[in-house]
Write a protein that holds these residues in place. Structure first.
Motif, PDB file in Angstrom:
ATOM      1  N   UNK A   1       0.841  -1.198   0.000  1.00  0.00           N
ATOM      2  CA  UNK A   1       0.000   0.000   0.000  1.00  0.00           C
ATOM      3  C   UNK A   1       0.867   1.236   0.000  1.00  0.00           C
ATOM      4  N   UNK A   2       0.243   2.374  -0.129  1.00  0.00           N
ATOM      5  CA  UNK A   2       0.968   3.640  -0.164  1.00  0.00           C
ATOM      6  C   UNK A   2       1.411   4.059   1.229  1.00  0.00           C
ATOM      7  N   UNK A   3       2.388   4.914   1.272  1.00  0.00           N
ATOM      8  CA  UNK A   3       2.857   5.483   2.538  1.00  0.00           C
ATOM      9  C   UNK A   3       1.876   6.533   3.047  1.00  0.00           C
ATOM     10  N   UNK A   4       1.919   6.801   4.351  1.00  0.00           N
ATOM     11  CA  UNK A   4       1.101   7.891   4.895  1.00  0.00           C
ATOM     12  C   UNK A   4       1.475   9.224   4.247  1.00  0.00           C
TER      13      UNK A   4
ATOM     14  N   UNK B   1       7.022   2.064   0.745  1.00  0.00           N
ATOM     15  CA  UNK B   1       5.618   1.710   0.885  1.00  0.00           C
ATOM     16  C   UNK B   1       5.347   0.924   2.148  1.00  0.00           C
ATOM     17  N   UNK B   2       4.098   0.544   2.312  1.00  0.00           N
ATOM     18  CA  UNK B   2       3.674  -0.272   3.445  1.00  0.00           C
ATOM     19  C   UNK B   2       3.434  -1.686   2.922  1.00  0.00           C
TER      20      UNK B   2
END
Lengths: 339, 339, 339, 339
Positions: free
Chosen positions: A272-275, C269-270
């Motif tokens: 997923x995307x970073x904060x 990323x996560x």
């Protein structure tokens, strides 16, 4: 619509944030005058947002007869003086945090404000973030019961230049001060004691400048609750801003914000995307809410949600945190406040 | 398949967990003898799991010539003595935590183990939980970089009876001890100093018994990292067991486990199930892994992943945490270990 | 404890799952006889689980006088015949899905069961998965209101050998059949019509074998609800098994299961782990629940939760799905059931 | 900064959205003229946003010599005519969806646009939503591999008045049309066939008006992929807008947006807020991006990301979906496009 006419002193980073917010998201406000010692910077901002009056001397903002309220975004060491001058001119004040690094100086400014009978709000924008507002609401609705444990994680994506520490008063004063205010706000009780465990783990230059870059700060509250703040100057994955409150009836936590909410499943894992990485993106809505509330309260002559005392208390806790670090022992707030 | 023949001393709650795990999930093991001063309890367990030899005297387990290894699940104050007796009998030992409340007594037991040349593993089952194993793996693969901040949240669903504190040594010794071991395990470095901020917020009876029920404990590690553990004896929403490690290259966190993973969207909000409430459900897989690893290591004459020294260190940190609480100051581990 | 004495016919993959489950997780059961045409395989299983009687001829399991119930895990084309023989022997039956590829043959087997007055349960293990049980519970508690839309995602990690399609009856019969049963189970209403949009996108060999590997199947239910199943033979990220039910009062969805629940935040990323990849891991608890419920119902002479009719209906829907695909039109179940 | 001078026709709900977005979030734009047959509404909007020219006749917007581009937000049945008139006036056009309910009429408008050499963009705002942009990006970067299965969930919080169906062309034309465009956009291939399974489950009045309120629509794409859209006019938990794309190399999905991201753990479960309920909140950023892109492309004479052909194709799919529903069979797009 009645519009509040505002002047802004300081058109650096945070000054621009407020001017842009006022122009685009606060229809009740109109910035009519700005000042910066760097006149080029001020002129550029004025052009972008169609502001008529541009000065190099902050006094011109204060004395402009049309200006009804002044937003102070200049360096910290000018805040108190400017507050006093604006108060004497009988105008309302929004001042960035911290008010000053000295409690005595802050008290002097607050006295001037009180004497003048003007309104003062200190810029703890995070109180107006939707995530933290929701947590606060759950506390106020007694959904958490009696608060027992508060946890705040607050990590910046990258440290400021090491030399900034000298000007800013150091990490506790320029960064953790937001968390100290958040702690008082969420728990709804005063901090009575602080213990700081801190270190220089990100960059030795920060240590050479007399500051720290990593910290775990334990808090004790007047209502019996205990709390902990953890800070880092450098989270490689972005801006990390979380709050958790645990009590007799439940627990509430607020996570970070993300640019979007996709998930990607590949053969090597789920991604997923970073904060959101930048404080202006992360707190965009908070800044807009903050300024809207300030302007509306001034227009309608209503109380402001962040007081001068809130500004003073957060500085006192920062001083206690620093003292605890230096003396390696728990420090009571009363030691600081009675100085 | 060669099966390890085991005896178990103590058929209370944790004894039953291990016997059941060994019977159902560890095909390499066979429990052939158990003892409990409460013979009825022991007989019931023996019947359920088809165990041939049941004794009221623990010595009979140790002296049973077929028993190759002994699992000690009796009250804490018997652990050291039993370890010494089993060691003298030349048999391998799995002992529940804490080994003892006194460092001197623990050291005596460890000396006996060393002299006898037998193997000893201490029951820090959480090291074998899949969530925490994954966090440890990321640390070992340097995915986190240098560890800077460790955070452990560990909250029980409900407090034990207040009188239990006297027997157990109190919250730091019976509950936080798991977190002290987890802290050393995840960070991969020794704890050098502890500061405890604790309170009685759940039940005044716990305070009257001389214990606390809520705590925030700050840790300093030999490698420079800092950490924090927060504990509560009573989380109304269930068993709350989370770990987060933050470092120069990233951050990893492990959340709680849930009985299933549905979400229900209704007009009044989005709802989900509570985390697993009971330690046996939450750590079912950890208990199975722990016993499997113990049995296989004994069978194959390999080193055990949790040593007697691990058992000693966690007790030392618990003693430091208690001392820090009582003396309201940071306490160095060296103060405790040199006593 | 009264134990049900079971015989198992077929010690291939699913046979081993059931035998292992019965041995380790169903204390109410004892497997006393097994048979497989591959006697070596059967002997190996017998040794691992301590089973006394091993046969190459399935009839020996059925006629073993101690056997009270028979678990049929042999190839699909033997199911109906074995059901009839076990029923005639007056013993209870657990049979893997599908019962047969022909509705007439299934009906013949069900008639034999009814005549003999024995119990028959068909192996739709997913009904006993904790996630889907929770969804079903929310539907039964009317938390969803009237069901409007059902969505099932069911994707395998990798396709079986292309030649398997010929034996198995193809994707709708060996894979989607689970989803057809789940659809009837969750919505609580019969499927009345099917439209299949399918393709060969994973492997052309599958197409050459006359089968498809990717499908979206639209369902109409007797109660007015509509539904959709999407299938793929190859999800590179693992086994993807999700259910969503939407109705007048809310929506409930069940996500996949994961080996642990960490998240790793790095500069790029996560990241998290993939879902459980293998059906035995994903449905471990479901298999255990299934066998436990079967054994207990037989022991206590209670009704079984999955009937022979459930087995027949899911095959009928699979036949309708195939017909819809071949004839490229919506197909009513009545067309199939009246054949 | 060069600002694009815009006129807006229609100041109803969507007209206000665009005017507000242009005023507050698109510094490159200036709305200088608006028209609405309801002059009171237009005057109110003009006052709020400081717009100089307000007309009751749309022609005055088109002929205003300062207006460089026209945003058409009037009722659907006027779109094509206004496009033609604006095109003849040599001005650029942004037109809300659907362009018209008739393919012939749309084609006529597109011909006029082409002849005039002006730019036309159709208002498929969802293409500019950060979640869906991310999914599209992953597809374009080949992270998904060959697309196999597309899933779109699109559910409104509440149905429009039943009489609206007559005007709007029904659910497929006013609501699903967004999903048809999204399907083409994400998969990057044309829809070749449609099968509709639809029902009246929310409100019988909608059925009496000749429309449906619940649907599952299966799509076939020219590149071989298959897809499914599920719609409901009434999701009691809010606006449900999700996309999932599955392919040979992975899967990506985008979830809903929420007002904040807290979780509340109480004794009765874990609770969170509902998704954003209103399309203007949910797609606030998408509307701003859409208008920004339109204005910049016009100013810089660059191609627009949504073409007139995109407007035509989505209507064609909607007509196919309706035909499939009425004739209860799969309908090829070629049947519609060749009419």
């Amino acid at each position: 619509m009645k519009k509040l006419k505002l002047g802004v002193i300081g058109t650096g980073r945070i000054g621009k944030v407020h001017i842009s917010t006022l122009a685009q998201n606060v229809p009740q406000a109109e910035v009519i005058a700005i000042a910066d010692t760097n006149l080029d910077s001020a002129n550029e901002v004025a052009k972008a947002f169609g502001i008529a009056n541009v000065y190099s001397n902050y006094k011109d903002v204060i004395t402009n007869p049309e200006v009804e309220a002044v937003v102070i975004c200049s360096p910290t060491d000018t805040h108190a003086q400017y507050i006093i001058e604006v108060a004497k001119a009988g105008k309302h004040i929004f001042c960035e945090k911290p008010v000053d690094l000295s409690l005595q100086v802050i008290q002097g400014a607050l006295n001037a404000v009180q004497k003048a009978g003007v309104k003062l709000m200190v810029g703890f924008n995070r109180r107006f973030d939707p995530n933290f507002l929701k947590i606060k609401q759950l506390v106020e609705e007694s959904k958490i019961g009696d608060p027992h444990i508060l946890k705040i994680t607050s990590r910046d994506p990258a440290p400021p230049p090491a030399e900034y520490s000298a000007v800013s008063g150091g990490m506790f004063m320029d960064m953790t001060i937001h968390d100290f205010d958040m702690a008082r706000y969420i728990v709804g009780s005063e901090v009575t004691e602080v213990f700081t465990n801190a270190a220089v783990l990100v960059d030795p230059e920060i240590g050479k400048a007399g500051d720290v870059d990593t910290a775990i700060i334990t808090l004790t509250f007047a209502n019996g609750a205990i709390g902990v703040i953890d800070n880092s100057r450098k989270a490689v994955y972005g801006y990390d801003q979380r709050v958790e409150i645990f009590g007799s009836k439940g627990m509430a936590c607020a996570d970070n914000n993300y640019p979007e909410n996709h998930r990607y499943f590949a053969a090597d894992g789920v991604h997923g995307s970073l904060p959101l990485n930048f404080f202006m993106e992360r707190y965009l809505e908070a800044y807009a809410n903050e300024m809207k509330i300030f302007c509306l309260a001034v227009i309608n002559d209503q109380p402001l949600p962040v007081s001068g005392d809130d500004g003073l208390k957060s500085v006192a806790i920062a001083l206690a945190a620093k003292k605890s670090y230096l003396e390696h022992r728990p420090v009571k707030l009363s030691e600081i406040l009675s100085m």
